[in-house]
Design a protein around this motif. Structure first.
Motif: not given
Length: 115
Positions: A62-67, A69-70
């Motif tokens: 599970l990774i978190r990306l900023d809006d 980049t997503l």
């Protein structure tokens, strides 16, 4: 329909005439080394490399990306059919390949740990 095409053709022709230089001057500057054609070929080579990268692992993270980049990754999926997981795996693989000192540091650090 052909009347619309001829009108569009006339508009294109008139726009081309407006863009053409009035005097014929010989350019003295050399074109830049990275021409748009070379950049496009490099980009296509990069896309091919990403598409050919095999996802062999079974582990999921599970990774978190900023809006931003997503959003860009979603657009890339639509434009080129490149899955987000594939580009992230390729990018991480390339990053670790270009920075082998990270792997060496981890190996050396693990040797010094007392478990």
């Amino acid at each position: 329909m052909s009347g619309i095409k001829s009108l569009a053709d006339e508009l294109r022709d008139s726009m081309r005439k407006d863009r053409q230089p009035q005097t014929k001057e010989i350019p003295t500057e050399q074109p830049p080394k990275d021409t748009p054609k070379k950049k496009a070929e490099t980009l296509e080579h990069l896309f091919d490399s990403i598409l050919n990268h095999e996802l062999t692992g079974r582990e999921r993270l599970l990774i978190r990306l900023d809006d931003k980049t997503l959003f860009l990754l979603k657009q890339l999926k639509v434009a080129k059919g490149i899955d987000m997981n594939k580009i992230i795996a390729y990018s991480l693989h390339l990053f670790l390949k270009t920075h082998p000192e990270i792997s060496r540091y981890i190996k050396e650090h693990i040797k010094t740990l007392d478990l």
